[in-house]
Design a protein around this motif. Structure first.
Motif, PDB file in Angstrom:
ATOM      1  N   TRP A 199       0.754  -1.251  -0.115  1.00  0.00           N
ATOM      2  CA  TRP A 199      -0.151   0.094  -0.026  1.00  0.00           C
ATOM      3  C   TRP A 199       0.957   1.256   0.007  1.00  0.00           C
ATOM      4  CZ3 TRP A 199      -0.417   3.936   3.823  1.00  0.00           C
ATOM      5  CH2 TRP A 199      -1.240   4.684   3.645  1.00  0.00           C
ATOM      6  N   TRP A 200       1.970   1.258   0.940  1.00  0.00           N
ATOM      7  CA  TRP A 200       2.674   2.407   1.005  1.00  0.00           C
ATOM      8  C   TRP A 200       3.496   2.748  -0.377  1.00  0.00           C
ATOM      9  CZ3 TRP A 200       3.292   6.746   3.195  1.00  0.00           C
ATOM     10  CH2 TRP A 200       4.360   7.282   3.396  1.00  0.00           C
ATOM     11  N   CYS A 201       3.958   1.448  -1.138  1.00  0.00           N
ATOM     12  CA  CYS A 201       4.539   1.873  -2.417  1.00  0.00           C
ATOM     13  C   CYS A 201       3.609   2.337  -3.584  1.00  0.00           C
ATOM     14  CB  CYS A 201       5.074   0.212  -2.862  1.00  0.00           C
ATOM     15  SG  CYS A 201       6.410  -0.384  -1.898  1.00  0.00           S
ATOM     16  N   ILE A 202       2.291   1.818  -3.209  1.00  0.00           N
ATOM     17  CA  ILE A 202       1.438   2.151  -4.287  1.00  0.00           C
ATOM     18  C   ILE A 202       1.187   3.896  -4.153  1.00  0.00           C
ATOM     19  CG2 ILE A 202      -1.086   2.148  -5.083  1.00  0.00           C
ATOM     20  CD1 ILE A 202      -0.893  -0.777  -4.535  1.00  0.00           C
ATOM     21  N   VAL A 203       0.796   4.109  -2.885  1.00  0.00           N
ATOM     22  CA  VAL A 203       0.547   5.575  -2.443  1.00  0.00           C
ATOM     23  C   VAL A 203       1.819   6.544  -3.174  1.00  0.00           C
ATOM     24  CG1 VAL A 203       0.552   7.335  -0.536  1.00  0.00           C
ATOM     25  CG2 VAL A 203      -0.915   5.025  -0.517  1.00  0.00           C
ATOM     26  N   ARG A 204       3.201   5.970  -2.783  1.00  0.00           N
ATOM     27  CA  ARG A 204       4.303   6.700  -2.893  1.00  0.00           C
ATOM     28  C   ARG A 204       4.583   6.722  -4.484  1.00  0.00           C
ATOM     29  NH1 ARG A 204       5.926  10.618  -0.415  1.00  0.00           N
ATOM     30  NH2 ARG A 204       8.060  10.064  -0.920  1.00  0.00           N
ATOM     31  N   SER A 205       4.118   5.999  -5.418  1.00  0.00           N
ATOM     32  CA  SER A 205       4.693   5.659  -6.722  1.00  0.00           C
ATOM     33  C   SER A 205       4.468   7.085  -7.590  1.00  0.00           C
ATOM     34  CB  SER A 205       3.891   4.604  -7.382  1.00  0.00           C
ATOM     35  OG  SER A 205       2.559   4.965  -7.726  1.00  0.00           O
ATOM     36  N   TRP A 213       7.389   1.872  -8.212  1.00  0.00           N
ATOM     37  CA  TRP A 213       6.169   1.191  -7.333  1.00  0.00           C
ATOM     38  C   TRP A 213       7.005   0.157  -6.528  1.00  0.00           C
ATOM     39  CZ3 TRP A 213       3.435  -3.574  -8.205  1.00  0.00           C
ATOM     40  CH2 TRP A 213       2.344  -3.579  -7.501  1.00  0.00           C
ATOM     41  N   TRP A 245     -12.364   6.207  -9.394  1.00  0.00           N
ATOM     42  CA  TRP A 245     -12.045   6.509  -8.163  1.00  0.00           C
ATOM     43  C   TRP A 245     -11.630   5.058  -7.368  1.00  0.00           C
ATOM     44  CZ3 TRP A 245     -14.903   4.115  -4.404  1.00  0.00           C
ATOM     45  CH2 TRP A 245     -16.239   3.543  -4.899  1.00  0.00           C
ATOM     46  N   ASP A 304      -3.829  10.724 -12.086  1.00  0.00           N
ATOM     47  CA  ASP A 304      -4.249  11.966 -12.207  1.00  0.00           C
ATOM     48  C   ASP A 304      -4.596  12.261 -13.643  1.00  0.00           C
ATOM     49  OD1 ASP A 304      -3.601  14.671 -12.207  1.00  0.00           O
ATOM     50  OD2 ASP A 304      -1.651  14.521 -13.200  1.00  0.00           O
TER      51      ASP A 304
END
Length: 97
Positions: free
Chosen positions: A11-17, A30, A54, A76
């Protein structure tokens, strides 16, 4: 506990990708960094579920002339528009129009 830690890390990797499309390549950080050189692309298709963007992130499926493929995700709207433009321009280029 290990499974929860792996899910949290993913999850953290997805959020920060970060997805980047420039004049030479398409790249996404990723869990690992994916990259495709634009000059090697043979096919591109944008995949999205309209109305559920979404929940289900739009993505572009790309394949090289040698058959290597990758999927890049974007949330985006500007990047999704760039994905659309890339797929359209690649189709025009490959068809010779």
């Amino acid at each position: 506990l290990a499974a929860l830690a792996m899910m949290g890390w993913t999850w953290w990797c997805i959020v920060r990708s970060v997805t980047t499309l420039d004049a030479t390549e398409l790249r996404q950080t990723w869990i690992w960094t994916k990259r495709m050189e634009l000059r090697e692309l043979a096919y591109a298709r944008v995949i999205r579920v309209r109305g559920l963007e979404w929940l289900i992130a739009p993505r572009i499926y790309v394949r090289t002339l040698l058959g290597k493929f990758a999927v890049f995700y974007a949330a985006d709207p500007a990047m999704v528009a760039d994905f659309d433009r890339l797929a359209r321009e690649l189709a025009q280029f490959r068809s010779g129009r």
